[in-house]
Write a protein that holds these residues in place. Structure first.
Motif, PDB file in Angstrom:
ATOM      1  N   ASN A 184      28.016  28.709  54.757  1.00  0.00           N
ATOM      2  CA  ASN A 184      28.367  27.419  54.175  1.00  0.00           C
ATOM      3  C   ASN A 184      29.405  26.741  55.060  1.00  0.00           C
ATOM      4  OD1 ASN A 184      26.619  27.593  52.012  1.00  0.00           O
ATOM      5  ND2 ASN A 184      28.163  28.369  50.599  1.00  0.00           N
ATOM      6  N   THR A 185      28.914  26.225  56.179  1.00  0.00           N
ATOM      7  CA  THR A 185      29.767  25.618  57.183  1.00  0.00           C
ATOM      8  C   THR A 185      29.173  24.300  57.637  1.00  0.00           C
ATOM      9  OG1 THR A 185      30.401  27.831  57.961  1.00  0.00           O
ATOM     10  CG2 THR A 185      30.941  25.970  59.377  1.00  0.00           C
ATOM     11  N   VAL A 186      30.023  23.309  57.804  1.00  0.00           N
ATOM     12  CA  VAL A 186      29.608  22.016  58.326  1.00  0.00           C
ATOM     13  C   VAL A 186      30.452  21.709  59.555  1.00  0.00           C
ATOM     14  CG1 VAL A 186      31.173  20.722  56.811  1.00  0.00           C
ATOM     15  CG2 VAL A 186      29.149  19.594  57.760  1.00  0.00           C
ATOM     16  N   TYR A 187      29.835  21.076  60.552  1.00  0.00           N
ATOM     17  CA  TYR A 187      30.491  20.783  61.815  1.00  0.00           C
ATOM     18  C   TYR A 187      30.479  19.290  62.084  1.00  0.00           C
ATOM     19  CZ  TYR A 187      29.415  25.732  62.537  1.00  0.00           C
ATOM     20  OH  TYR A 187      29.295  27.088  62.401  1.00  0.00           O
ATOM     21  N   VAL A 188      31.489  18.846  62.805  1.00  0.00           N
ATOM     22  CA  VAL A 188      31.501  17.494  63.352  1.00  0.00           C
ATOM     23  C   VAL A 188      31.767  17.600  64.846  1.00  0.00           C
ATOM     24  CG1 VAL A 188      32.552  15.222  63.358  1.00  0.00           C
ATOM     25  CG2 VAL A 188      32.273  16.441  61.205  1.00  0.00           C
ATOM     26  N   GLN A 189      30.771  17.226  65.648  1.00  0.00           N
ATOM     27  CA  GLN A 189      30.943  17.140  67.093  1.00  0.00           C
ATOM     28  C   GLN A 189      31.500  15.770  67.427  1.00  0.00           C
ATOM     29  OE1 GLN A 189      30.355  19.514  69.546  1.00  0.00           O
ATOM     30  NE2 GLN A 189      31.333  18.006  70.892  1.00  0.00           N
ATOM     31  N   MET A 190      32.652  15.743  68.074  1.00  0.00           N
ATOM     32  CA  MET A 190      33.340  14.499  68.399  1.00  0.00           C
ATOM     33  C   MET A 190      33.351  14.323  69.911  1.00  0.00           C
ATOM     34  SD  MET A 190      36.499  14.602  65.669  1.00  0.00           S
ATOM     35  CE  MET A 190      37.400  15.820  66.637  1.00  0.00           C
ATOM     36  N   ASN A 191      32.660  13.306  70.389  1.00  0.00           N
ATOM     37  CA  ASN A 191      32.577  13.000  71.808  1.00  0.00           C
ATOM     38  C   ASN A 191      33.230  11.655  72.101  1.00  0.00           C
ATOM     39  OD1 ASN A 191      31.035  15.362  72.264  1.00  0.00           O
ATOM     40  ND2 ASN A 191      29.125  14.254  71.840  1.00  0.00           N
TER      41      ASN A 191
END
Length: 124
Positions: A77-84
């Motif tokens: 139960n993990t959510v990610y945000v890739q920030m470029n």
């Protein structure tokens, strides 16, 4: 019983990248909407991005659209945000939040559960 823990913040130069993680316990992501907010010094908390697992489509704030990408974890139960392409104005404490239901909320009042926050600092 619900706990959200953010990680992945740090110090980067403008144009760099970071990936934030939010690990959840005590809830099932399929029953919730997950959101990310941020708060800079002297400013109000603002919506960044959210996703409903049932709908499967994210909603991005205009300020990050095209630069940030939200995704689900495969096994946990993990959510990610890739920030470029990070900008100095992205500097803030970033918070993971969750709410029951299928609709993505854009107000902090829409969310019931919050993580402790992780600091993102972008230098010029």
């Amino acid at each position: 019983q619900v706990q959200l823990i953010e990680s992945g913040g740090g110090l980067v130069q403008a144009g760099g990248s970071l990936r934030l993680s939010c690990a959840a316990s005590g809830l099932t992501f399929s029953s919730y909407t997950m959101g990310w907010f941020r708060q800079a010094p002297g400013k109000e908390r603002e919506f960044v991005v959210g996703i409903s697992w049932s709908g499967g489509r994210p909603y991005y704030a205009d300020s990050v659209k095209g630069r940030f990408t939200i995704s689900r974890g495969n096994a946990k139960n993990t959510v990610y945000v890739q920030m470029n392409s990070l900008k100095p104005e992205d500097t803030a404490i970033y918070y993971c939040a969750a709410r029951g239901g299928l609709r993505v909320g854009v107000s902090d009042h829409d969310y019931n559960y919050w993580g402790q926050g992780t600091q993102v600092t972008v230098s010029s």
